[in-house]
Design an enzyme around this catalytic site. Sequence first.
Site, mmCIF file in Angstrom:
data_model
loop_
_atom_site.group_PDB
_atom_site.id
_atom_site.type_symbol
_atom_site.label_atom_id
_atom_site.label_comp_id
_atom_site.label_asym_id
_atom_site.label_seq_id
_atom_site.Cartn_x
_atom_site.Cartn_y
_atom_site.Cartn_z
ATOM 1 N N GLU A 7 0.318 -2.535 -9.831
ATOM 2 C CA GLU A 7 -0.353 -3.342 -8.805
ATOM 3 C C GLU A 7 -0.709 -2.413 -7.653
ATOM 4 O O GLU A 7 0.173 -1.782 -7.079
ATOM 5 C CB GLU A 7 0.617 -4.447 -8.343
ATOM 6 C CG GLU A 7 0.134 -5.219 -7.131
ATOM 7 C CD GLU A 7 1.241 -6.125 -6.548
ATOM 8 O OE1 GLU A 7 2.145 -6.567 -7.291
ATOM 9 O OE2 GLU A 7 1.194 -6.365 -5.330
ATOM 10 N N ARG A 47 -3.952 -2.595 0.985
ATOM 11 C CA ARG A 47 -3.547 -2.310 2.364
ATOM 12 C C ARG A 47 -4.082 -0.972 2.832
ATOM 13 O O ARG A 47 -3.678 -0.474 3.867
ATOM 14 C CB ARG A 47 -2.015 -2.313 2.482
ATOM 15 C CG ARG A 47 -1.408 -3.678 2.269
ATOM 16 C CD ARG A 47 0.097 -3.642 2.406
ATOM 17 N NE ARG A 47 0.684 -4.466 1.390
ATOM 18 C CZ ARG A 47 1.946 -4.413 1.020
ATOM 19 N NH1 ARG A 47 2.772 -3.562 1.586
ATOM 20 N NH2 ARG A 47 2.396 -5.209 0.079
ATOM 21 N N LYS A 51 5.244 -14.771 -7.993
ATOM 22 C CA LYS A 51 5.937 -13.673 -7.320
ATOM 23 C C LYS A 51 6.961 -14.303 -6.368
ATOM 24 O O LYS A 51 6.601 -15.185 -5.587
ATOM 25 C CB LYS A 51 4.905 -12.859 -6.538
ATOM 26 C CG LYS A 51 5.470 -11.850 -5.550
ATOM 27 C CD LYS A 51 4.337 -10.961 -5.026
ATOM 28 C CE LYS A 51 4.832 -10.090 -3.883
ATOM 29 N NZ LYS A 51 4.080 -8.829 -3.774
HETATM 30 C C1 3PG Z 1 4.964 -5.896 -1.995
HETATM 31 O O1 3PG Z 1 3.898 -5.542 -1.576
HETATM 32 O O2 3PG Z 1 5.079 -6.627 -2.975
HETATM 33 C C2 3PG Z 1 6.180 -5.414 -1.277
HETATM 34 O O3 3PG Z 1 5.827 -4.864 -0.053
HETATM 35 C C3 3PG Z 1 6.959 -4.420 -2.054
HETATM 36 O O4 3PG Z 1 8.210 -4.399 -1.479
HETATM 37 P P1 3PG Z 1 9.154 -3.131 -1.557
HETATM 38 O O5 3PG Z 1 8.444 -2.011 -0.830
HETATM 39 O O6 3PG Z 1 10.393 -3.534 -0.807
HETATM 40 O O7 3PG Z 1 9.415 -2.812 -2.996
#
Ligand code: 3PG
Length: 217
Positions: free
Chosen positions: A42, A46, A130
């Site tokens: 994924e 951003r 999710k």
């Molecule tokens: C996301 O975008 O799904 C989360 O920011 C991922 O979270 P993590 O950096 O704590 O794994």
Amino acid sequence: MNRDWENRLAARPLLPVVSIEDADQAVPLADVLLDCGYASCEVVLRTAAALEAVERIASNRPELYVGVGTVIRASQVGEAAAAGARFCVSPGFEPGIAAAARNAAMPLVPGVATASEILAALAADFHFLKFFPAMASGGPGYLESLAPVFPEVRFCPTGGIRSGNLADWLELECVACVGGTWFVPGSAVAAGDWEEIRDLAVAALTAATKILEKSVS
Ligand code: 3PG
């Protein structure tokens, strides 16, 4: 409804969530993930380079099932589709995004953190969700309490998951796969440090596989 995409997303226990600042890093990163045994990733929306990165992975490494994450506006669904994304992930459930995904026949993994949000997603016929932000929303104990009410839902918990708490998530029956950045840190992607990513990505997938083997035995 065709659920092949759900099975593709859950083909490995881990979904790499990657932030790519420079589209030139996209294909080398995809190669490392494929080499390490990953089946999907994924790319979060951003960074300015995110859609270009998805386009490069989709056209050069179609064997990696690439999706777009951090979809927070309905218009981004069409952008993801144009870039060749195979699925979209949203941090929450928003009917406009859900409708855009349905109209574009784009698989969508909406985010949920409460029973009411799960009900809204189910009412719109979304069953692969999710769970976000996984640790801050209550952690594995919270999802374990919530999930029996929704036996038809499969979850991809994401947010705050690390190697130390991975087992607590993967051992839950409702969990289809776990998403995270801990084995694909943005700093290493930006530096093109493929060796660091390789080490982390192999260690994470090996640990996840062992946890699952142990939990079925
Ligand atoms: C996301 O975008 O799904 C989360 O920011 C991922 O979270 P993590 O950096 O704590 O794994």
